[in-house]
Design a protein around this motif. Structure first.
Motif, PDB file in Angstrom:
ATOM      1  N   GLN A 187       0.828  -1.208   0.000  1.00 20.68           N
ATOM      2  CA  GLN A 187       0.000   0.000   0.000  1.00 20.68           C
ATOM      3  C   GLN A 187       0.865   1.262   0.000  1.00 20.68           C
ATOM      4  O   GLN A 187       0.589   2.216  -0.739  1.00 20.68           O
ATOM      5  N   ASP A 188       1.919   1.269   0.825  1.00 17.84           N
ATOM      6  CA  ASP A 188       2.815   2.429   0.865  1.00 17.84           C
ATOM      7  C   ASP A 188       3.432   2.677  -0.509  1.00 17.84           C
ATOM      8  O   ASP A 188       3.532   3.828  -0.961  1.00 17.84           O
ATOM      9  N   LEU A 189       3.867   1.606  -1.174  1.00 12.35           N
ATOM     10  CA  LEU A 189       4.524   1.744  -2.468  1.00 12.35           C
ATOM     11  C   LEU A 189       3.544   2.139  -3.570  1.00 12.35           C
ATOM     12  O   LEU A 189       3.895   2.885  -4.494  1.00 12.35           O
ATOM     13  N   VAL A 190       2.303   1.641  -3.475  1.00 11.75           N
ATOM     14  CA  VAL A 190       1.273   2.050  -4.438  1.00 11.75           C
ATOM     15  C   VAL A 190       1.012   3.551  -4.315  1.00 11.75           C
ATOM     16  O   VAL A 190       0.854   4.261  -5.319  1.00 11.75           O
ATOM     17  N   LYS A 191       0.990   4.049  -3.081  1.00 14.64           N
ATOM     18  CA  LYS A 191       0.809   5.482  -2.867  1.00 14.64           C
ATOM     19  C   LYS A 191       1.980   6.278  -3.441  1.00 14.64           C
ATOM     20  O   LYS A 191       1.830   7.463  -3.755  1.00 14.64           O
TER      21      LYS A 191
END
Length: 252
Positions: A187-191
């Motif tokens: 999720q952090d990397l998608v953001k």
């Protein structure tokens, strides 16, 4: 969370069907490959799932090679090879790219991760090297950590964002708790404007919200949802009534 489709790095995969020499030989005889025309990817996370032998890793590997990754894994500048065993499928794939270009990328596969770790040590041992490669992986030799620790250290430290990340059965190296932690990191990397393509058997990893799940079956490819997968159904049946399932499995 979703980005617009015209900003994703890889939009879709085509099989150049007219160029395939034969649909009777590996890997083109596999139903998932034989029926492939276009595989549209999600801008954030696409899962490729299916039973063993359906061609998940073969397809994922071919996508990775078509983008420019080493067949055994690593970043785009890894060019080592310990054993040439990949198929020729990448020669028959067309990659449709988006407008954006990734600033980072990594192909992470559990089965050959040891070779990636060895390649890093070899690069860092060469005289006249600049900054150590291992520093971007957390600074601790991957060979001095357990397989799961090294795998997760790579995922946490080396993946920088704004990248295309291809993962082949990451659950093989991760405990259920680490798989849950992996969802947070995804999720952090998608953001941070990253795109993932992941082959997996893990219902935990498949549960990432809004992801696209493509199942490879005996009849071809189909889009599905987590609750309709055999992976989810079997695990749910087991934990809902494990005694009954074990009774039928283990009865003499």
């Amino acid at each position: 969370m979703d980005r617009e489709y015209n900003t994703q790095y890889i939009r879709s995969i085509y099989l150049k069907r007219d160029e395939v020499p034969s649909y009777q030989t590996y890997p083109f005889h596999l139903p998932s490959i034989k029926s492939l025309t276009e595989l549209a990817l999600h801008p954030n996370v696409t899962f490729i799932i299916g039973e063993n032998g359906m061609g998940k890793s073969t397809l994922l590997e071919a996508i990775a090679l078509s983008i420019g990754f080493n067949p055994e894994g690593g970043s785009l500048n890894f060019n080592f090879s310990t054993y040439d065993s990949h198929s020729t499928l990448e020669n028959y794939l067309k990659i449709v790219r988006g407008i954006a270009r990734p600033k980072d990328g990594f192909f992470l596969r559990a089965e050959s991760f040891y070779n990636v770790a060895s390649s890093i040590e070899a690069m860092d041992s060469e005289p006249g090297q600049g900054p150590r490669v291992i520093d971007s992986f957390g600074g601790v030799s991957l060979h001095e950590q357990s397989h799961g620790e090294a795998f997760f250290a790579t995922f946490n430290n080396r993946f920088r964002g704004n990248g295309i990340y291809i993962l082949d059965e990451p659950e093989a190296a991760l405990s259920p708790l680490r798989q849950l932690s992996m969802l947070t990191r995804i999720q952090d990397l998608v953001k941070e404007k990253s795109q993932f393509i992941i082959a997996t058997h893990s219902p935990i990893i498949m549960a990432f919200p809004s992801a696209k799940i493509i199942e490879l079956t005996e009849t071809g490819l189909r889009e599905t949802k987590l609750e309709d997968t055999n992976h989810y159904t079997i695990m749910k049946q087991f934990f809902d009534d494990k005694d009954r399932m074990l009774h039928h499995l283990l009865r003499e």
